[in-house]
Structures are given as structure tokens and as C-alpha cells.
Design a protein around this motif. Structure first.
Motif, short mmCIF file in Angstrom:
data_model
loop_
_atom_site.label_atom_id
_atom_site.label_comp_id
_atom_site.label_asym_id
_atom_site.label_seq_id
_atom_site.Cartn_x
_atom_site.Cartn_y
_atom_site.Cartn_z
N TYR A 154 -18.33 -17.22 11.78
CA TYR A 154 -18.02 -16.76 13.13
C TYR A 154 -17.47 -17.91 13.96
CZ TYR A 154 -21.03 -12.82 11.89
OH TYR A 154 -21.59 -11.74 11.26
N LYS A 155 -16.45 -17.62 14.74
CA LYS A 155 -15.98 -18.59 15.72
C LYS A 155 -17.06 -18.79 16.78
CE LYS A 155 -11.12 -17.27 15.11
NZ LYS A 155 -9.91 -16.73 15.79
N ALA A 156 -16.97 -19.90 17.48
CA ALA A 156 -17.96 -20.21 18.51
C ALA A 156 -18.04 -19.07 19.52
CB ALA A 156 -17.61 -21.52 19.21
N GLY A 157 -19.23 -18.56 19.73
CA GLY A 157 -19.45 -17.48 20.68
C GLY A 157 -19.42 -16.09 20.07
N HIS A 158 -18.69 -15.93 18.97
CA HIS A 158 -18.59 -14.61 18.35
C HIS A 158 -19.91 -14.20 17.69
CE1 HIS A 158 -13.92 -14.34 18.10
NE2 HIS A 158 -14.35 -14.75 19.28
N GLY A 159 -20.52 -15.15 16.99
CA GLY A 159 -21.80 -14.84 16.36
C GLY A 159 -22.88 -14.54 17.39
N LEU A 160 -22.88 -15.31 18.47
CA LEU A 160 -23.85 -15.08 19.54
C LEU A 160 -23.67 -13.70 20.16
CD1 LEU A 160 -26.09 -16.13 21.39
CD2 LEU A 160 -24.31 -17.15 22.85
N SER A 161 -22.43 -13.24 20.26
CA SER A 161 -22.19 -11.91 20.83
C SER A 161 -22.79 -10.81 19.96
CB SER A 161 -20.69 -11.68 21.02
OG SER A 161 -20.02 -11.62 19.76
N LEU A 162 -22.77 -10.99 18.63
CA LEU A 162 -23.37 -10.00 17.75
C LEU A 162 -24.89 -10.00 17.88
CD1 LEU A 162 -21.30 -10.22 14.44
CD2 LEU A 162 -20.92 -8.84 16.47
N VAL A 163 -25.47 -11.18 17.96
CA VAL A 163 -26.92 -11.29 18.16
C VAL A 163 -27.30 -10.63 19.49
CG1 VAL A 163 -28.82 -12.90 18.55
CG2 VAL A 163 -27.15 -13.36 16.75
N ALA A 164 -26.51 -10.88 20.53
CA ALA A 164 -26.79 -10.29 21.83
C ALA A 164 -26.65 -8.77 21.80
CB ALA A 164 -25.85 -10.88 22.88
N LEU A 165 -25.63 -8.27 21.08
CA LEU A 165 -25.44 -6.82 20.97
C LEU A 165 -26.67 -6.15 20.35
CD1 LEU A 165 -21.76 -6.22 19.77
CD2 LEU A 165 -22.85 -5.30 21.82
N SER A 166 -27.13 -6.72 19.25
CA SER A 166 -28.29 -6.15 18.57
C SER A 166 -29.53 -6.22 19.46
CB SER A 166 -28.54 -6.90 17.25
OG SER A 166 -29.69 -6.41 16.60
N LEU A 167 -29.73 -7.36 20.10
CA LEU A 167 -30.91 -7.53 20.96
C LEU A 167 -30.87 -6.58 22.15
CD1 LEU A 167 -33.48 -9.04 21.71
CD2 LEU A 167 -32.06 -10.81 22.79
N LEU A 168 -29.71 -6.44 22.77
CA LEU A 168 -29.58 -5.53 23.91
C LEU A 168 -29.80 -4.08 23.50
CD1 LEU A 168 -26.53 -7.10 25.79
CD2 LEU A 168 -28.92 -7.10 26.53
N MET A 169 -29.27 -3.71 22.33
CA MET A 169 -29.40 -2.34 21.87
C MET A 169 -30.86 -1.99 21.58
SD MET A 169 -27.96 0.48 21.37
CE MET A 169 -26.30 -0.13 21.67
N ILE A 170 -31.55 -2.86 20.85
CA ILE A 170 -32.94 -2.57 20.51
C ILE A 170 -33.81 -2.59 21.77
CG2 ILE A 170 -33.62 -4.95 20.00
CD1 ILE A 170 -34.73 -1.81 18.09
N SER A 171 -33.50 -3.49 22.71
CA SER A 171 -34.27 -3.55 23.96
C SER A 171 -34.06 -2.28 24.78
CB SER A 171 -33.84 -4.77 24.78
OG SER A 171 -34.08 -5.97 24.06
N ALA A 172 -32.81 -1.80 24.84
CA ALA A 172 -32.52 -0.58 25.60
C ALA A 172 -33.23 0.62 25.00
CB ALA A 172 -31.01 -0.35 25.64
N ILE A 173 -33.23 0.73 23.68
CA ILE A 173 -33.88 1.87 23.03
C ILE A 173 -35.39 1.83 23.26
CG2 ILE A 173 -34.40 2.89 20.77
CD1 ILE A 173 -31.59 2.07 19.89
N ILE A 174 -35.97 0.64 23.21
CA ILE A 174 -37.41 0.50 23.45
C ILE A 174 -37.76 0.91 24.88
CG2 ILE A 174 -39.26 -1.20 23.73
CD1 ILE A 174 -38.08 -2.68 21.32
N LEU A 175 -36.94 0.47 25.84
CA LEU A 175 -37.22 0.77 27.24
C LEU A 175 -36.99 2.24 27.56
CD1 LEU A 175 -35.61 -2.37 28.94
CD2 LEU A 175 -38.05 -1.88 28.66
N VAL A 176 -35.91 2.81 27.06
CA VAL A 176 -35.59 4.21 27.36
C VAL A 176 -36.63 5.16 26.77
CG1 VAL A 176 -33.94 6.08 26.87
CG2 VAL A 176 -33.11 3.84 27.63
N ASN A 177 -37.11 4.84 25.58
CA ASN A 177 -38.06 5.72 24.90
C ASN A 177 -39.52 5.32 25.13
OD1 ASN A 177 -36.32 7.58 22.98
ND2 ASN A 177 -35.42 5.54 22.85
N HIS A 178 -39.73 4.30 25.95
CA HIS A 178 -41.08 3.85 26.30
C HIS A 178 -41.92 3.56 25.05
CE1 HIS A 178 -40.11 5.09 30.39
NE2 HIS A 178 -39.79 6.29 29.93
N VAL A 179 -41.30 2.83 24.13
CA VAL A 179 -41.99 2.48 22.88
C VAL A 179 -42.98 1.35 23.15
CG1 VAL A 179 -41.70 1.66 20.51
CG2 VAL A 179 -39.97 3.15 21.55
#
Length: 233
Positions: A155-180
């Protein structure tokens, strides 16, 4: 005095040589040869990532049809759809990457195609929470997916971090929306996993750049020696 002058001259030459080396290295990183190396690597690693995630999809569907399958913790989205999304996102991409290996296109285009699929998989890694069965770990499939996403491609600089952030944001949103209800230890371990994943991406980038650079130097040196030797009589 003369000796001191010689030392200064030597130091000056060493600094000049170091600057020239850095300039040549920077030019190589911006070259088409390096871009082609990235594209070739990411095509191969992209095939590996898509294959492994497709296997997760197939095994998940097989598991749901077994007698030991349990009900889903989050029935908002059926588990079958989660695994189907994994297959739909990766099987066509798998054939596309194999086709690109046989019929190379522009290096930058190949890199972008690989990255687009990896970004989709990073998002889907969060959706695997919907496939969790009662009594199972929430993040097992997410960890499997992000582990291969972080470990294999370049990954170019910043591109890998964006994928990590995407995954983290998605799982966090699903946890919060579904009150897990997630145990603190699990949340902390997941955060550490993302930190380690990002560190792995950085180390992989450094290793790939250095190994590619040394291979390039060796190739250039061999070419110079071959030309200097001339034709064999």
C-alpha cells in the motif's frame, strides 16, 4: 592542516554520494519500473486475498446448512447474505485479476483495481458481525479478513491506513446501531489488532521498497557487467 583538509574533502564526498544515492532512490520509487513491481505484487496478493475470503464465504454457507448451526446474534441481516456478499465481491474479482495477469494493463490501473477490491473487503469485514452465531466470537471472521488484507498487498502511504479505518468505522457503526454489548477486553483486543495491522502494513511497505530497490540495483549491475564483458567469441 593538509590532513584536516583531506578529511573535510572525504566527508564532503561522502555527503555528496549519500545525497546522490537518495536522489536515485527517490527517482526509482517514482519510476514506472517500481509501479510495475507494485502492480505485479498486488495482482498476485490480490488473488490470494480474494481466494481466501471466497473460501470464508463458501465455508460460512456450508456451516449454516449444517446440523450444528446456531441462530444469529443479529438477525437484522441474514447470515446467508453476508457470505453471499463475500462471494459476489471476490469471485468476479478473482477472475479479473487472473485475466490481468495474462493480459497486463497500465500499472496504475491494475493497482487501483486491486485497491478497490481490498477497500470493498475492508467494508465487508465489518458486516461479518451479522453472521455471528450465538456463543461464537464476534470478531473472528473480521480478524481473518483484515489479517490477509493487511499482510499481503503493498500500500502507498495512507492507503493502508484508510482500509484499516474503513473496517474500524464499519464495525463500530454496526455495534452502535445494533446496541451490541461487547466486553471491554474484546473491544481493547480488537483495537490492538488494528494497531498491529497498521504496523504490519508499514513494515511491509518498507520491506517491499528495500527489496525492490536492491533487486533493481542488482539487475542494473548485472546488465552493466554483461555489456562490459562484450560478446563471447
Amino acid at each position: 592542516m593538509k590532513e584536516k583538509g583531506n578529511k573535510k574533502a572525504v566527508h564532503g564526498l561522502s555527503w555528496q554520494f549519500a545525497d546522490e544515492k537518495e536522489a536515485v532512490y527517490a527517482d526509482y520509487l517514482a519510476s514506472e519500473a517500481f509501479a510495475r513491481g507494485i502492480a505485479s505484487n498486488n495482482l498476485t496478493m490480490g488473488i490470494a486475498v480474494s481466494s481466501l475470503i471466497a473460501v470464508i464465504g463458501f465455508l460460512g454457507i456450508f456451516d449454516l446448512n449444517s446440523d450444528y448451526a446456531n441462530i444469529s446474534v443479529l438477525p437484522v441481516i441474514a447470515s446467508e447474505w453476508v457470505y453471499l456478499f463475500l462471494l459476489l465481491a471476490n469471485l468476479p474479482n478473482l477472475f479479473l485479476l487472473i485475466w490481468l495477469q495474462k493480459r497486463p494493463q497500465a500499472a496504475e490501473l491494475e493497482i487501483r483495481i486491486c485497491f478497490a477490491n481490498l477497500a470493498v473487503n475492508a467494508i465487508l469485514s465489518g458486516f461479518t458481525l451479522y453472521s455471528t452465531q450465538e456463543g461464537s466470537s464476534y470478531f473472528f471472521e473480521l480478524v481473518l479478513m483484515m489479517m490477509v488484507i493487511c499482510a499481503f498487498p503493498y500500500y502507498k502511504a495512507g492507503h493502508g491506513l484508510s482500509l484499516v479505518a474503513l473496517s474500524l468505522l464499519m464495525i463500530s457503526a454496526i455495534i452502535l446501531v445494533n446496541h451490541v454489548q461487547v466486553a471491554w477486553q474484546d473491544a481493547y483486543d480488537l483495537f490492538l489488532f488494528y494497531v498491529i495491522g497498521q504496523a504490519r502494513i508499514v513494515l511491509r511497505r518498507y520491506w517491499f521498497r528495500q527489496s525492490s530497490w536492491y533487486n533493481y540495483i542488482l539487475h542494473q549491475a548485472n546488465g552493466t557487467l554483461f555489456v562490459a564483458a562484450g560478446p563471447m567469441n
